[in-house]
Design an enzyme around this catalytic site. Sequence first.
Site, PDB file in Angstrom:
ATOM      1  CD  GLU A   1      -3.198   0.453   2.118  1.00  0.00           C
ATOM      2  OE1 GLU A   1      -4.274  -0.062   1.773  1.00  0.00           O
ATOM      3  OE2 GLU A   1      -2.926   0.693   3.315  1.00  0.00           O
TER       4      GLU A   1
ATOM      5  CD  GLU B   1      -2.736   0.961  -4.606  1.00  0.00           C
ATOM      6  OE1 GLU B   1      -2.751   0.060  -3.741  1.00  0.00           O
ATOM      7  OE2 GLU B   1      -3.757   1.339  -5.210  1.00  0.00           O
TER       8      GLU B   1
ATOM      9  CB  CYS C   1      -7.469  -3.245   5.874  1.00  0.00           C
ATOM     10  SG  CYS C   1      -6.361  -1.929   5.809  1.00  0.00           S
TER      11      CYS C   1
ATOM     12  CB  SER D   1      -5.451   0.838  -1.596  1.00  0.00           C
ATOM     13  OG  SER D   1      -4.549  -0.235  -1.715  1.00  0.00           O
TER      14      SER D   1
ATOM     15  CE  LYS E   1     -10.867  -8.162   7.848  1.00  0.00           C
ATOM     16  NZ  LYS E   1     -10.096  -7.732   6.681  1.00  0.00           N
TER      17      LYS E   1
ATOM     18  CD  GLU F   1     -11.654  -9.194   3.317  1.00  0.00           C
ATOM     19  OE1 GLU F   1     -11.152  -8.166   2.860  1.00  0.00           O
ATOM     20  OE2 GLU F   1     -11.312  -9.668   4.421  1.00  0.00           O
TER      21      GLU F   1
ATOM     22  CD  GLU G   1     -14.433  -9.709  -6.011  1.00  0.00           C
ATOM     23  OE1 GLU G   1     -14.697 -10.397  -4.994  1.00  0.00           O
ATOM     24  OE2 GLU G   1     -15.185  -8.832  -6.442  1.00  0.00           O
TER      25      GLU G   1
ATOM     26  CB  CYS H   1      -9.866  -3.846  13.952  1.00  0.00           C
ATOM     27  SG  CYS H   1      -9.542  -3.539  12.217  1.00  0.00           S
TER      28      CYS H   1
END
Length: 573
Positions: free
Chosen positions: A280, A283, A300, A320, A359, A362, A367, A504
């Site tokens: 990141e 990037e 994230c 990102s 999560k 996710e 993907e 988190c």
Amino acid sequence: MGKVSVNINGKDVTVDEGTTILEACKKINIKIPTLCNHPDLETKGNCRICIVEVEGQKIFSAACCTTVRDGMKIKTNTKRVREARKIIMELIISSHRDECLSCVRSNNCELQTLSKELNVNNVTFDKNIRPIKIDKSSPAIVRDPSKCIKCGRCVEVCHDVQGVGAIYNAFRSSDMEISLPFEAKLDDVECVYCGQCINVCPVGAIYEKDDTENVWDAIEDKNKHVIVQIAPAVRVSLGEEIGMEPGSIVTGKIVAFLRRIGFDKVFDTNFAADLTIMEEGNELLYRLKNNGTLPMMTSCSPGWIRYIEFFYPELLDHVSSCKSPQQMFGALAKSYYTQKFNIDPKDIVVVSIMPCTAKKAEAIRKEMNDSGHQDVDIVLTTRELGRMVKESRILLEELQEEEFDAPLGISTGAAAIFGSTGGVMEAALRTVYEVVTGEELENIDLYDLRGIEGFKESIVKIGELEVKVAVVNSLKNAKKILEMIKKGECDYHFVEVMCCPGGCIGGGGQPIPGNNEIKMKRIDGIYYVDKGLSIRKSHKNPAVLQVYKEYLGEPLGEKSHKLLHTHYNYKSK
Ligand code: SF4
Ligand code: SF4
Ligand code: SF4
Ligand code: FES
């Protein structure tokens, strides 16, 4: 601010103007019962369990939403008050499916506790429970309306804190129900799976999908190599879930516990958090040097990704392309790790312990299979791991601390702070500064970016560059940035977004209750972990450098792109 004097149960007390009766009582250690009231939400006055008598008034006053007046005389414990509270509690129970012995919230349920505290031993009203229609459509969240007490906290958090509005109040007065549009199921609407509704629900009417049995089964299967990763925030909250003080750090004890119950290797999501910073950070530099889309926004937090996909898909270029640390770990576990240790990727099971309900969703995104397999197989929340600890009958708090396995268990302080709002930004800047300037960053504690506030900003001088950054948590604050971008009024270069209030450590899978005071203790734990580590910058992580040398090549290289990056798409319901 002016002061007012009131008399509560014969005792005089002076408080600030605007104080509620509830707050004034708390000041002199009188605990008024509450159900719809929550310390981090607006007052609603839905349940009336907090009633008190005010001299000169015929009807009761709700302590949570009545402000004190000078000279007010309040009685909180008369026979009339006690009897009225009992009747209210009996009415609530009469429409509640009480099955405490098998309920996910038993022993941590505000209704159960309050019923005992109010000495309700008998319910005189006929039972009138809604038909049992448990909504299990979501991969992360389960709703059971037969246990809902209509307090309205979930609706408020979903609308006013997250700005999503997936659930709402349908009908009025006694017919009021917590519902979804056209009685849809949770997975039919724009729910982002953040789990904040779970965290504020006082009872067992909303809870996480339980995957603990899948983990026990995987461990039992002798043909499987079962590995586990632990997210940064879990190490400062699992102890709390099993009865220790909020903020207790139990990293080494979790490692020991997971080995005891049969995991083949115990790794750390923090390793992948360091890897995320490598990707990141580079990037960001690439975008800064090449006129790329700015601000770049972090990626994230899967609830945040789902939010922007639903509500602002035209701004997805700002996000990102890095996968989250959970997913970077999974992709590497099923490629680099299996190759290095000669394991067939078909025979490995990757389990994650996360503070987050989103999560779970996710991990099953289409993907997330760049290793050629689903990169992460099973996701448990902190609360579910807490249940496994209790079920195992192993006293985790008594275990000797153990170290993570290498190489995917080696990490730095920069990774540790991912668990708190502001942590990803601070970790990224520690690395970007040194990569750009080639000089050592002396003062690596970036205090401007710390703290639980929902919206923070700062300007950081990196060589010739002045990088303007913002840190937001909760989706309502993310929306502010997105609106600024749409209006062409956003001059930030880099924005950290966390879906959950506090980051988190306040995730939808964390211990309940988790009010701001408790979250601050978890955050203190996170920074304590960082301070105690000898390496505190991601680009100095020897295991990460080794993976680049042996396997990935370089940050943003071809292999990194294939395994560690992705793209997100417009979603509609
Ligand atoms: S929600 Fe509370 S009172 Fe209701 S069954 Fe569960 S533990 Fe018992
Ligand atoms: S999980 Fe989040 S988005 Fe979904 S209903 Fe609950 S608060 Fe709303
Ligand atoms: S689901 Fe929970 S938080 Fe929502 S109204 Fe019902 S009891 Fe309250
Ligand atoms: S706690 Fe006061 S009305 Fe519900």
